[in-house]
Design an enzyme around this catalytic site. Structure first.
Site, PDB file in Angstrom:
ATOM      1  N   GLY C 200       0.676  -1.153   0.120  1.00  0.00           N
ATOM      2  CA  GLY C 200      -0.003   0.027   0.120  1.00  0.00           C
ATOM      3  C   GLY C 200       0.882   1.310  -0.037  1.00  0.00           C
ATOM      4  O   GLY C 200       1.828   1.477  -0.488  1.00  0.00           O
ATOM      5  N   LEU C 226      -4.247  -5.710  -4.119  1.00  0.00           N
ATOM      6  CA  LEU C 226      -3.220  -4.937  -4.209  1.00  0.00           C
ATOM      7  C   LEU C 226      -1.814  -5.342  -3.575  1.00  0.00           C
ATOM      8  O   LEU C 226      -1.780  -5.802  -2.496  1.00  0.00           O
ATOM      9  CB  LEU C 226      -3.625  -3.554  -2.974  1.00  0.00           C
ATOM     10  N   ASP C 227      -0.753  -5.165  -4.479  1.00  0.00           N
ATOM     11  CA  ASP C 227       0.438  -5.403  -4.219  1.00  0.00           C
ATOM     12  C   ASP C 227       0.639  -6.952  -3.818  1.00  0.00           C
ATOM     13  O   ASP C 227       1.569  -7.345  -3.229  1.00  0.00           O
ATOM     14  CB  ASP C 227       1.119  -4.686  -3.025  1.00  0.00           C
ATOM     15  N   GLY C 228      -0.313  -7.754  -4.425  1.00  0.00           N
ATOM     16  CA  GLY C 228      -0.330  -9.215  -4.029  1.00  0.00           C
ATOM     17  C   GLY C 228      -0.231 -10.077  -5.319  1.00  0.00           C
ATOM     18  O   GLY C 228      -0.150 -11.304  -5.029  1.00  0.00           O
TER      19      GLY C 228
END
Lengths: 283, 283, 283, 283
Positions: C200, C226-228
């Protein structure tokens, strides 16, 4: 001549270094190394490590400490002093994986890590042989669901008064908050991941599942928050898709040994100041 | 308030830090950062970097310098002072490979590297476009076998009086001893190998032929000995048998950019002290 | 001669490599490089990258593909083929921080990154100048709370049909699930932390607050989490207590550039196979 | 089922992988891992490592080898085969510094390094205790100026016929060319520098004097040229002006252990092919 290290922290303002280094000079001390750090010279917090020699015949330790305390009060400082002649007493806790234990014992045996080791405690009997060869007492204290409290009580009995700090050299039991409060001294843990990633159990499996391309190991002070204490040292290494969880575990051993060794050296050489769940580690 | 950095070196003995930090205190200065290093507290050499602010209205620069010189003489010290208000002037020399130039211009444009750049000189015309976009004057000064002396004369004419130091951002001509003596100031070079391995021409080819498993880049001060001057920064990266000389060259670009950037930042922030063909680089 | 890369994955069993390499041999192809990986030779998943040349006059592409598909069906394989003659079309999205953009444009200009760039889109006007110098069209598409949907619609209009993949070179807007589904192709993001730590916003601030001793950058494919998404490349660097959030940010720039460059090179050279939220990245 | 590794090198041309993988398939073998590398697909040299299982009841080893040799002749190939059931026999030589020995014995004891160790030889008596605990025979064979030839004769007597390779785990005597010729098998050395920098004696002192900012350790095969043989593994670490020769030595120990461990693992797992004073080390 006696060698001493003063660690000090206080609100930053003008003249602190001058006052402290002048103090050493007035007592005919010789500064071996001086390190400072300030979070912000205007209104921040100031940290200093002063490594110096002095003549305890001319200036007895108690006198030095009393006088320094007077100075420290004027600076609103928190401070501690350590003498090289007082060897740190390090209690060791370990579970089954013994690579960190082997490293610690090697550093102890060669004199690189200047500590005494009053005991090694394990919740498994496996390490008895390795420890036995070193002449250090080994205590097997089981820790099962039901016996955890009893286990911690026995560790406390063994460690209180005989150790200055504990090292968890891959000790796989979580120490309870009451234990930490009762022991009341520093405990250094090696966690086999690059914190804050992969806290808790089986970090190499977690890392494998996430598909990271770099793994790490983290040495940190233990606090009540699991794997959440002040980080002392982190060591990392690239990995690839070829590395399954077992390979990560194998590769990680070197990282764990290096991170733990460095953290122990820094701690024993009094190069670490703790502040707000972080560490200042002087070089 | 003015910000100044003093770099000082002298024989180590008792009380130096006290005297210097007291000096700053007496002139109502505020120490931003203080770093020291001693090769040996007993008879070694002492190095110090003092970053502090003071009020130039109360204490004019010339007065501060005169007074500090008196102190420095008592310490048998060599010293220099730099003021943040005096932006360093950096002349840039480059040949065909322009990745380091691009990095330097980027750091300059974003203000990360606080310098002025009076010119970029190249023995090739290729970089004219890239430099043109930045608004910095570009001079193409050819350097052939016969014209080397003439070339160096023209560089000197351009650089003397207009620059505080030069950076060889992959400038592939060896500067002669007379040039170095005439210029008389610091020159920083980036060499595309892990010195002292692979001095001279085509280091990536040399590295490939030797079959090394790690490559590197080295930023160093230029001396009369080719690739033999004080090392400022070295950056390395693992490679494998799959990397031929071209691949090493390509991978090395990142290393060169990082090593050179760090060296330039350290130089411009006056964090480097040179001593006996080595550097003390304060963090 | 044409150069092609086949990426294939299927359940592992005996004889796969023999069958595939024999296929190339039968069509008189020449294997440039062959890489395989199996999660488990007994019942695992098999991955292969085959880089080879063939004569498109003797063996037309359509014929080669039809025949290979027959083989692939017998292996229960998922596969794709890429021809070197088809240059990948890469759309670039960026916000204010332009260091990754500068790196991407440099690699593009020097031909190291063999792509075409049909456009650069930004939600800020700042990069117009830098992009303008490269001759690439620049579109400023604002993205505010209210206009996000409209913004994504315009990006889709611009990117669909003109790009083979997108790179988020520090694009600070989260792309919505509908956007990802509509675009339907690969999107590569550079996240300025060592994932899964510090997902994040403001990861350097997060890293500073946690007091980590190593920072990192992660290039990954974008998924709805998100960012995964699957991690392609991670690059790390040691830091110390002296590095505040601003210093981490500055140091991290190099890491971001390196991680992103490597990921883009691997993607464009078809060295990556995605599988279960992870990547196999062949060297 | 038997597990075998074939290492092969030959001039590169079309169809090699197909022929070799087909060979395994015809004998009902199952490829565990296959790695290839070619210096140049057009006229270069081809290297392959094939890790596979087969049923020795259906296909006796001698038959497999005879048949493979026929194939290898058609490829003008040099090849060797290793069976997992044949544990490598590793002779260990050491001098005073025992950190590499400790690491090797640890890896041996835990089974990570799958070898047998018929003996440890040292030119000093110091390691007798450490070796004794492991149950491995320890021979103290002094090597003085006058006795070098005699010493080497005794090592040969001990090592010939009982070992498949030797490891110099910080053995500080240079082995003579006649010794190397007589022994005739691989010898792996750990050199405590980043070769080719700082060959020969006291590399940490050399590194200190040159003022390098990164140190390293190199594991390599021994040839008649001192510290000039094929490099297997190199490991590096940043250092600073604060690190004197003793500190470099201390920090270097970890590097030496890691480089040597990795090299031994690669050697024992038959992942290394030697060619023209270089190594191909498959992952």
């Amino acid at each position: 001549m006696e060698n001493a290290v003063i660690l000090i922290q206080c609100p930053d303002h003008k003249g602190i270094i001058a006052k402290i280094s002048d103090f050493v000079f007035r007592y005919d001390g010789n500064i071996i190394q001086s390190d400072q750090y300030s979070t912000d010279p205007a209104g921040g917090r100031f940290f200093m490590r002063l490594d110096f020699t002095f003549d305890p015949v001319k200036v007895p330790q108690s006198h030095l400490e009393k006088e320094f305390d007077i100075l420290a009060r004027t600076l609103d400082a928190v401070w501690e002093i350590h003498y090289a002649s007082a060897v740190m007493r390090m209690g060791v806790l370990v579970s089954k994986a013994d690579h960190c234990l082997a490293e610690v014992l090697y550093l102890y045996r060669t004199g690189e890590l200047k500590v005494s080791i009053p005991f090694v405690i394990s919740n498994h009997p496996d390490a008895a042989g390795m420890v036995g060869q070193s002449g250090i007492p080994f205590y097997h204290i089981e820790s099962t669901r039901g016996s955890k409290e009893e286990c911690e009580r026995r560790i406390l009995e063994t460690a209180c008064g005989t150790t200055d700090f504990l090292v968890l050299a891959r000790y796989m039991q979580v120490l309870s908050a009451p234990f930490l409060q009762s022991y009341g001294r520093d405990i250094i843990n090696i966690h086999h991941s690059f914190l804050p990633s992969f806290k808790g159990a089986d970090p190499y499996q977690q890392a494998y599942e996430r598909g990271v391309k770099v793994i790490g190991a983290t040495a940190h002070y233990v606090t009540e928050e699991l794997d959440g204490g002040p980080i002392i040292e982190q060591v990392v290494e690239p990995v690839s898709h070829r590395d399954n969880a077992a390979a990560l575990k194998r590769k990680g051993k070197s990282l764990e040994k290096i991170a733990l060794s460095r953290a122990l050296l820094a701690h024993v050489e009094h190069r670490i100041i703790r502040y707000r769940n972080k560490t200042i580690v002087f070089a």
